[in-house]
Design a protein around this motif. Sequence first.
Motif, PDB file in Angstrom:
ATOM      1  N   TYR A 137       0.822  -1.214   0.000  1.00 57.41           N
ATOM      2  CA  TYR A 137       0.000   0.000   0.000  1.00 57.41           C
ATOM      3  C   TYR A 137       0.855   1.264   0.000  1.00 57.41           C
ATOM      4  O   TYR A 137       0.405   2.327  -0.389  1.00 57.41           O
ATOM      5  CB  TYR A 137      -0.920  -0.028   1.220  1.00 57.41           C
ATOM      6  N   ASN A 180       2.380   2.697   2.764  1.00 50.41           N
ATOM      7  CA  ASN A 180       2.357   3.544   3.959  1.00 50.41           C
ATOM      8  C   ASN A 180       3.208   2.976   5.086  1.00 50.41           C
ATOM      9  O   ASN A 180       3.028   3.319   6.255  1.00 50.41           O
ATOM     10  CB  ASN A 180       0.920   3.755   4.441  1.00 50.41           C
ATOM     11  N   GLN A 237      -7.039  -6.857   6.844  1.00 46.65           N
ATOM     12  CA  GLN A 237      -6.670  -5.542   6.339  1.00 46.65           C
ATOM     13  C   GLN A 237      -6.997  -4.468   7.372  1.00 46.65           C
ATOM     14  O   GLN A 237      -7.765  -4.700   8.303  1.00 46.65           O
ATOM     15  CB  GLN A 237      -7.393  -5.255   5.013  1.00 46.65           C
ATOM     16  N   THR A 238      -6.393  -3.317   7.206  1.00 44.01           N
ATOM     17  CA  THR A 238      -6.662  -2.198   8.107  1.00 44.01           C
ATOM     18  C   THR A 238      -8.056  -1.635   7.816  1.00 44.01           C
ATOM     19  O   THR A 238      -8.622  -1.857   6.727  1.00 44.01           O
ATOM     20  CB  THR A 238      -5.622  -1.091   7.934  1.00 44.01           C
ATOM     21  N   PRO A 239      -8.638  -0.892   8.763  1.00 40.11           N
ATOM     22  CA  PRO A 239      -9.990  -0.342   8.542  1.00 40.11           C
ATOM     23  C   PRO A 239     -10.093   0.560   7.316  1.00 40.11           C
ATOM     24  O   PRO A 239     -11.161   0.663   6.711  1.00 40.11           O
ATOM     25  CB  PRO A 239     -10.259   0.436   9.836  1.00 40.11           C
ATOM     26  N   ASN A 240      -8.989   1.218   6.931  1.00 40.23           N
ATOM     27  CA  ASN A 240      -9.033   2.145   5.800  1.00 40.23           C
ATOM     28  C   ASN A 240      -8.673   1.491   4.474  1.00 40.23           C
ATOM     29  O   ASN A 240      -8.598   2.169   3.449  1.00 40.23           O
ATOM     30  CB  ASN A 240      -8.085   3.316   6.054  1.00 40.23           C
ATOM     31  N   SER A 241      -8.451   0.199   4.464  1.00 43.55           N
ATOM     32  CA  SER A 241      -8.060  -0.501   3.243  1.00 43.55           C
ATOM     33  C   SER A 241      -9.233  -0.578   2.264  1.00 43.55           C
ATOM     34  O   SER A 241     -10.383  -0.793   2.676  1.00 43.55           O
ATOM     35  CB  SER A 241      -7.586  -1.915   3.576  1.00 43.55           C
ATOM     36  N   PRO A 242      -8.999  -0.390   0.962  1.00 44.18           N
ATOM     37  CA  PRO A 242     -10.089  -0.511  -0.020  1.00 44.18           C
ATOM     38  C   PRO A 242     -10.686  -1.922   0.011  1.00 44.18           C
ATOM     39  O   PRO A 242      -9.957  -2.904   0.053  1.00 44.18           O
ATOM     40  CB  PRO A 242      -9.396  -0.252  -1.363  1.00 44.18           C
ATOM     41  N   ASN A 243     -11.975  -2.000  -0.045  1.00 40.19           N
ATOM     42  CA  ASN A 243     -12.660  -3.295  -0.034  1.00 40.19           C
ATOM     43  C   ASN A 243     -13.218  -3.561  -1.420  1.00 40.19           C
ATOM     44  O   ASN A 243     -14.436  -3.576  -1.635  1.00 40.19           O
ATOM     45  CB  ASN A 243     -13.767  -3.305   1.016  1.00 40.19           C
ATOM     46  N   ASP A 302      -4.352  -2.661   2.065  1.00 40.48           N
ATOM     47  CA  ASP A 302      -3.433  -2.287   3.137  1.00 40.48           C
ATOM     48  C   ASP A 302      -3.580  -3.331   4.235  1.00 40.48           C
ATOM     49  O   ASP A 302      -4.514  -3.299   5.028  1.00 40.48           O
ATOM     50  CB  ASP A 302      -3.784  -0.893   3.668  1.00 40.48           C
ATOM     51  N   ASN A 316      -2.890  -5.653   7.580  1.00 37.08           N
ATOM     52  CA  ASN A 316      -2.421  -5.517   8.954  1.00 37.08           C
ATOM     53  C   ASN A 316      -0.987  -6.049   9.051  1.00 37.08           C
ATOM     54  O   ASN A 316      -0.640  -7.053   8.426  1.00 37.08           O
ATOM     55  CB  ASN A 316      -3.352  -6.291   9.886  1.00 37.08           C
TER      56      ASN A 316
END
Length: 416
Positions: A73, A75, A240-246, A253, A255
């Motif tokens: 991602y 970041n 995935q992190t909460p802000n990752s595109p689904n 992104d 975890n």
Amino acid sequence: MTPLAEDEMAGVTGAGLAFAMDNFSIRMAPTSYIELTGSAPTPQAAGVGWQRGDARYYGLSMTSGSAAGTDWYGNGCSGGVLSCPIGLGDGSFGVSAFASVYDPFVLRVFQYEGFDYQGLMRNLPDSGLAATMPTVLEFIGPTNSDPWRWAFWGELEVGRQLDGGGNVVGNAGFLQSQTLIYGKPVASGRVWEGGNSYSAGSGSKPAILRLMQTANDADRTLGVTYQSALSGDFRFSVRQTPNSPNQLHAVPDFNDQEGLHFRNVDAFLPLGTLHYQAITFSGISGYDTSANPVAASQNGNFVVELTRIPNIPSIYNHFYCGVTTGTCALDAGGRIASPNQDTHGYVRWGNWANPNGPMGNGINDLPTATSTANGIYFTGGASGGVPTNATVNLGISRIEGMLIQHMKITTLGAGI
């Protein structure tokens, strides 16, 4: 320098070609992919619940094993080498000593002595006699290298539907994941002596690929042997992190900690033995596209076979204990005293330096229930939708003395 003519090249001898690779890396963009395209199941298969499956593997990379790294991602990531799928190294992403000049990849033509399929010992140099050693083309990996990362992220799509124009319609289910291996293509070569005892053996074992014409009078075809070797750590994760595109085809992104981990893996698997067992390939199949037995023909199916060990005493004795004359010696318990370590494979998940020692959190300790330094463990979970880094260690596991006398894989038709 002057070019060599063909007749001059025919008289050249040497040890082969050596390939030294410093600061080496392979990197695909996180959006570049290799795709496996599925097809709609037959009505018979669909009737029992089968669905179309499609897979993509993105960002295939081989990069530095240094602590510094990044993720797909972009970041960043933190938490150790298994948290970051892409190694930065000194900023160039390269593996410093992927294959050093003192321990390179080697491509060569070579002769080895050994039994052929008929049980004849082939141990003579180029003599024109039946016992002449066969020639093989081999690609030998280093016996050691700096550790490096091999990683990719992928997505599995299930139930894709197309309209008459080939356009995707409807919503298919999908799962995105990442796979990361940190290590080197070398096995330790440690030898299991029975019970809890291990010895150093003859040293590390590299990966080796050999191609030859099989020394089988009944089927002289292309043959391959492959010595698979790997040591290091493995992680497979999906969270995935909460802000990752689904969404499909969007870079996730992941975890940094979640996933299934295998620490201190040591694996060695020999497939084929010179000169009486090889992997062969055939486009002649005894099954039709509906998986019904038929007369052997070319019908789109194919066969990959690790040929059967010939039923000859001298070959069995070599396969099991490595002797070229006589029979295998037995110990006081009636077991083979010295198994052939070149034909016995193993897979070890976790160090087992002292199986009777205390439990702890070190790399050579028997793992505790929460250890992350050794063994097989899961990290991650959910509590109210928030990922946690709780760890559950399952312990260590081993498979020793794997011998494959015969293996045959036959395709039975697509779409069934």
